[in-house]
Enzyme design. Structure first.
Site, short mmCIF file in Angstrom:
data_model
loop_
_atom_site.label_atom_id
_atom_site.label_comp_id
_atom_site.label_asym_id
_atom_site.label_seq_id
_atom_site.Cartn_x
_atom_site.Cartn_y
_atom_site.Cartn_z
N LYS A 83 0.83 -1.19 0.00
CA LYS A 83 0.00 0.00 0.00
C LYS A 83 0.88 1.26 0.00
O LYS A 83 2.03 1.21 0.44
CB LYS A 83 -0.89 0.03 1.26
CG LYS A 83 -1.94 -1.04 1.35
CD LYS A 83 -2.67 -0.94 2.67
CE LYS A 83 -3.75 -2.01 2.79
NZ LYS A 83 -4.88 -1.75 1.90
N ARG A 121 -10.44 -11.64 1.90
CA ARG A 121 -11.25 -12.73 1.36
C ARG A 121 -10.51 -14.08 1.43
O ARG A 121 -11.15 -15.13 1.47
CB ARG A 121 -11.68 -12.40 -0.06
CG ARG A 121 -10.54 -12.27 -1.05
CD ARG A 121 -10.91 -11.44 -2.28
NE ARG A 121 -10.99 -10.02 -1.96
CZ ARG A 121 -11.33 -9.07 -2.83
NH1 ARG A 121 -11.64 -9.40 -4.07
NH2 ARG A 121 -11.37 -7.80 -2.48
#
Length: 505
Positions: free
Chosen positions: A281, A355
């Protein structure tokens, strides 16, 4: 904090501060009217002279209350009477307790249950009062050398008008206090830094809840060796780059009269810090990635609320906990991993890691033969683009379950919005090399994340709550919000009521 419920003339209530609602039209509620008469129209004169603007959320402390037994009055603006819905009520109550938190008093009385809110009774209002009082009392000062004075408020008396149901109000206050405590636990876990709140810390928190539950909660912690033996390679892949070991945390509450009654299952994403892994990020704002475990925090909060309320349901809470870091051992873009369900996943972006831990947790939930499964995750930034910071994104493979969660969100005033899971979106997860990819491209990113999870929720009614926009605040008010503990607790209590009503029929 205690919340006694009293049916009494507010004029005769001895209290350090009496909280009174005021509408912009100047028409007083029954309790406020009694106080106005006894105080030689003190409230009415303040309104008429323009000394108090009853705009929604405005408050004004009146330090002396002649003719009354209360030491002070706190006037709270409720805005326009015909617009006083659940949201307005909650905003005004929150403003009142934010102001009360500045006073050095240990008890107050509130005369707010006769504020008209359509289809909401004194029990609902007492719930929101107790919840708000506890939320306002929360402070995160664990790492400050000078933490300042602790909140002094210990007792909030809820005053009822004649004819209001005291039993309903008392039960509402009891449940509201439990939800407030659960919300504050979720906030505390979310606010802790990543060097403290690790997967092992969350496991110890589950063990603490169990040890303090007098046998009402049991806990099982699966370490990395157990996860490897189980075949939960997707969950494990997320933590490969970290020195912090991953954990699958399972908490069980058996409250139903039939111990074999199918449980409701909550599944929380517990990424205790998310760098993005190899798909690193940007540095700006990365500190807020300690909040990437707020889905797990809300599961802990809901468990704490349920332990306090003790409904007659069975509940299983599962937390998939890992830290997502870059290193020579980290999962790489293009790697293919095998999930607990047996499906292979091509990892196109290691920053879509939530996920990957949730899919194994959802597969693990199958063994409990659940009545419903709800997963909660700070899953996609796309949810913030779609819904901002007001609504939680909701997707489900069962319309009845989706409606139950939407209704619970309305009652708790912790609202969600239903997004589609159409087959057309599933095609975006196609992979040339594996059964599916872990991302579906930029379009409909929140929905394709839900589509990914739906592949692992084929054997039970399932819903997914994306709380990326609602689980924490940024800026000057930076901190975890505790959402959606209120929604989850209400959903579970509604399931208990559903069983009771069915038995009565």
């Amino acid at each position: 904090m205690e919340f006694p419920v009293k049916t009494a003339n507010p004029v005769k209530i001895e209290t350090a501060c009496l909280v009174i609602p005021v509408f912009k039209d100047g028409e007083l509620t029954p309790a406020a009217a009694k106080l106005d008469d006894a105080s030689e129209r003190l409230i009415g004169q303040l309104i008429e002279r323009g000394d108090f603007n009853a705009k929604l959320g405005n408050v004004q402390l009146v330090p002396f209350a002649p003719g009354l037994c209360a030491d002070r009055l706190l006037l709270v603006g409720f805005g326009e009477r015909d617009k006083c819905n659940e949201g307005a009520f909650c905003k005004a109550v929150d403003a009142a307790f934010a102001s009360l938190g500045q006073l050095t008093v240990d008890e107050v009385s509130v005369a707010l249950t006769d504020v008209p809110v359509e289809d909401r009774d004194a029990g609902w209002k007492a719930h929101k009062i107790a919840e708000s009082a506890l939320r306002a009392s929360y402070r995160f000062t664990d790492f400050k050398k000078e933490s300042g004075p602790a909140p002094s408020l210990k007792t909030v008396s809820i005053l009822l008008s004649e004819g209001e149901d005291q039993n309903a109000a008392s039960e509402g206050a009891r449940q509201g206090a439990a939800v407030g405590q659960g919300i504050n636990l979720a906030r505390q876990l979310g606010n802790l830094p990543g060097n403290v709140c690790t997967p092992r810390y969350l496991a110890s928190e589950a063990e603490r809840l169990a040890s303090e539950s007098d046998g009402a909660l049991t806990t099982e912690i699966l370490d990395e060796a157990a996860l490897e033996e189980l075949g939960a390679h997707s969950l494990l892949s997320v933590g490969h780059g970290s020195d912090e070991p991953s954990r699958l945390i399972v908490m069980r509450y058996q409250g139903a009269e039939d111990e074999n009654e199918s449980p409701h299952v909550l599944v929380g994403k517990g990424i205790t810090f998310d760098t993005g892994g190899i798909s690193l990020k940007p540095g700006a704002g990365m500190d807020e990635m300690k909040f990437d475990m707020c889905g797990a925090a809300s599961v802990f909060g809901a468990v704490a609320s349920i332990l306090a309320i003790k409904p007659k349901i069975n509940l299983v809470a599962i937390v998939a906990a890992a830290e997502n870091m870059p290193s020579g051992r980290a999962t790489k873009p293009g790697d293919i991993i095998k999930t607990l369900k047996g499906l292979s996943v091509e990892v196109l972006n290691t920053d879509a890691e939530g996920r990957l831990v949730l899919c194994d947790a959802l597969t693990y939930a199958e063994r409990f033969e659940p009545a419903s499964v709800v997963d909660i995750a700070t899953l996609t930034g796309a949810a913030i683009i779609a819904l901002g910071h007001h609504a939680t994104g909701l997707m489900s493979n069962d319309d009845d379950l989706a409606l139950d969660l939407l209704d619970a969100g309305e009652t708790a005033w912790d609202r969600a919005w239903h997004l589609p899971l159409w087959d057309e979106y599933q095609e975006q997860l196609d992979s040339n090399f594996a059964d599916l990819a872990n991302i579906g491209g930029r379009p409909a990113g929140t929905i394709t994340a839900g589509c990914f999870l739906s592949r692992f929720a084929t054997d039970f009614p399932w819903a997914h709550l994306d709380v990326a926009g609602t689980a924490w605040n940024s800026g000057s008010a930076k901190g975890a919000t505790g959402r959606p503990v209120g929604l989850l607790t209400r959903y579970l209590l509604d399931r208990e009521a559903e069983v009771v009503n069915t038995d009565q029929d």
